[in-house]
Scaffold this active site. Sequence first.
Site, PDB file in Angstrom:
ATOM      1  N   ALA A 200      45.365  32.837  41.763  1.00 47.66           N
ATOM      2  CA  ALA A 200      44.374  31.755  41.885  1.00 47.66           C
ATOM      3  C   ALA A 200      45.090  30.460  41.554  1.00 47.66           C
ATOM      4  O   ALA A 200      45.996  30.439  40.716  1.00 47.66           O
ATOM      5  CB  ALA A 200      43.229  31.999  40.905  1.00 47.66           C
TER       6      ALA A 200
ATOM      7  N   HIS B 246      42.063  39.820  33.878  1.00 41.19           N
ATOM      8  CA  HIS B 246      43.344  40.212  34.459  1.00 41.19           C
ATOM      9  C   HIS B 246      43.517  41.724  34.503  1.00 41.19           C
ATOM     10  O   HIS B 246      44.614  42.218  34.690  1.00 41.19           O
ATOM     11  CB  HIS B 246      44.503  39.545  33.717  1.00 41.19           C
TER      12      HIS B 246
ATOM     13  N   HIS C 200      38.218  28.837  32.597  1.00 41.16           N
ATOM     14  CA  HIS C 200      38.752  30.087  33.167  1.00 41.16           C
ATOM     15  C   HIS C 200      37.629  30.896  33.824  1.00 41.16           C
ATOM     16  O   HIS C 200      37.830  31.578  34.827  1.00 41.16           O
ATOM     17  CB  HIS C 200      39.445  30.899  32.062  1.00 41.16           C
TER      18      HIS C 200
ATOM     19  N   SER D  80      43.937  36.545  38.950  1.00 44.30           N
ATOM     20  CA  SER D  80      42.657  36.436  38.248  1.00 44.30           C
ATOM     21  C   SER D  80      41.450  36.795  39.099  1.00 44.30           C
ATOM     22  O   SER D  80      41.163  36.114  40.087  1.00 44.30           O
ATOM     23  CB  SER D  80      42.423  34.989  37.790  1.00 44.30           C
TER      24      SER D  80
ATOM     25  N   HIS E   4      51.405  36.761  32.091  1.00 46.70           N
ATOM     26  CA  HIS E   4      51.915  35.428  32.440  1.00 46.70           C
ATOM     27  C   HIS E   4      52.947  34.959  31.417  1.00 46.70           C
ATOM     28  O   HIS E   4      52.942  35.415  30.268  1.00 46.70           O
ATOM     29  CB  HIS E   4      50.763  34.416  32.458  1.00 46.70           C
TER      30      HIS E   4
ATOM     31  N   MET F 270      49.854  28.901  37.766  1.00 49.19           N
ATOM     32  CA  MET F 270      50.634  29.238  36.565  1.00 49.19           C
ATOM     33  C   MET F 270      51.420  30.538  36.750  1.00 49.19           C
ATOM     34  O   MET F 270      51.876  31.138  35.776  1.00 49.19           O
ATOM     35  CB  MET F 270      49.712  29.404  35.356  1.00 49.19           C
ATOM     36  N   SER F 271      51.535  31.005  37.982  1.00 51.54           N
ATOM     37  CA  SER F 271      52.274  32.257  38.219  1.00 51.54           C
ATOM     38  C   SER F 271      52.906  32.176  39.592  1.00 51.54           C
ATOM     39  O   SER F 271      52.965  31.101  40.197  1.00 51.54           O
ATOM     40  CB  SER F 271      51.316  33.453  38.149  1.00 51.54           C
TER      41      SER F 271
ATOM     42  N   ASN G 199      39.511  26.328  42.799  1.00 54.59           N
ATOM     43  CA  ASN G 199      38.888  25.050  42.423  1.00 54.59           C
ATOM     44  C   ASN G 199      39.729  23.931  43.019  1.00 54.59           C
ATOM     45  O   ASN G 199      40.896  24.136  43.353  1.00 54.59           O
ATOM     46  CB  ASN G 199      38.847  24.913  40.890  1.00 54.59           C
TER      47      ASN G 199
ATOM     48  N   TYR H 283      52.913  32.263  29.840  1.00 50.87           N
ATOM     49  CA  TYR H 283      52.291  31.589  28.686  1.00 50.87           C
ATOM     50  C   TYR H 283      51.848  32.564  27.592  1.00 50.87           C
ATOM     51  O   TYR H 283      51.490  32.151  26.498  1.00 50.87           O
ATOM     52  CB  TYR H 283      51.116  30.690  29.121  1.00 50.87           C
ATOM     53  N   GLU H 284      51.885  33.862  27.883  1.00 49.82           N
ATOM     54  CA  GLU H 284      51.523  34.832  26.832  1.00 49.82           C
ATOM     55  C   GLU H 284      52.669  35.014  25.836  1.00 49.82           C
ATOM     56  O   GLU H 284      52.484  35.621  24.782  1.00 49.82           O
ATOM     57  CB  GLU H 284      51.092  36.158  27.473  1.00 49.82           C
TER      58      GLU H 284
HETATM   59  N1  HPA Z   1      45.560  24.771  37.637  1.00 50.37           N
HETATM   60  C1  HPA Z   1      46.435  25.742  37.298  1.00 50.37           C
HETATM   61  N2  HPA Z   1      46.210  27.024  37.483  1.00 50.37           N
HETATM   62  C2  HPA Z   1      45.034  27.369  38.032  1.00 50.37           C
HETATM   63  C3  HPA Z   1      44.075  26.426  38.418  1.00 50.37           C
HETATM   64  C4  HPA Z   1      44.355  25.050  38.211  1.00 50.37           C
HETATM   65  O1  HPA Z   1      43.547  24.148  38.526  1.00 50.37           O
HETATM   66  N3  HPA Z   1      43.019  27.093  38.947  1.00 50.37           N
HETATM   67  C5  HPA Z   1      43.360  28.427  38.887  1.00 50.37           C
HETATM   68  N4  HPA Z   1      44.570  28.595  38.338  1.00 50.37           N
END
Ligand code: HPA
Length: 274
Positions: free
Chosen positions: A114, A62, A248, A31, A84, A212-213, A236, A86-87
């Site tokens: 990320a 993306h 996001h 991302s 991903h 998530m990846s 974050n 989740y898509e």
């Molecule tokens: N959680 C999951 N995936 C993420 C996060 C998060 O806090 N930040 C960026 N991708």
Amino acid sequence: MIIEKEKVRETVEYLSSRTEVKPEIGIILGSGLGAVVKLLEDSIHIPYPDIPNFPVSSVKGHGGKLAFGTYAGKGLVVQEGRVHFYEGLGAAKVMYPLWVMKALGVKTIINTNAAGGINPNFAGGDLMLVKDHINFMFTNPLIGPNDESIGPRFPDISEAYNPELGEIARHAAEKIGIKLQSGILISFPGPSYETRAEIAMAIKLGADAVGMSTVPEAIVSSYLGLRFLAITFISNLVSPTRTEPLTHKDVTRAAARASKNLAALIGEIIKEMG
Ligand code: HPA
């Protein structure tokens, strides 16, 4: 998982008609981490929808281009944007680009993503070398029939994160003065961010970052015999007591800021790869 060799052949044939670059390194960008493509010399950027059989990401930030070029005398292919789990396209589609990279002659994957930082010593904006992972995606990309001519039914993935490449990354970071944390990535399927209870669990399990990846990419790279290096950008911080909402947009904005550091680090890693 079975990927149709005929489809991969068709994809590779098309790509070879568009570029003379023979990539030995494949880079997957997470991302908002697009600055890395600026490393490429004599680059060509091919939108995913133009590439036969290639999966197209529906997520903002993306990208969606496959870039070819050279850096430090090495051929590179860069996936600007990834699909991903989740898509909902299924593992064969999501992992398809790795098969294509392998067929193009790629030997090494540099994966970026990320993630949320849960290690209290981390700060937003940090880069983290992934030492290992916890697969909490409740699936495995290799589920399904197996083609033994491609890889083993039961691959050993205990060294999925190549230690030698990890050492090179540490050395490269030190050389150019970029702080590189290291830790364990736990991956959830998403697309919802984690609950506070899930974060508390991830801390107990010993994870340092949540994403998530990357976990599926690491598993499939190991299976395909590709050397794999993963660098996570801590976009974050998350904690069981966090109260401010996460969007996001926050993630991609932070990534855009860190993208330059990441590009410098990846450039130095490629130089040191010899
Ligand atoms: N959680 C999951 N995936 C993420 C996060 C998060 O806090 N930040 C960026 N991708």
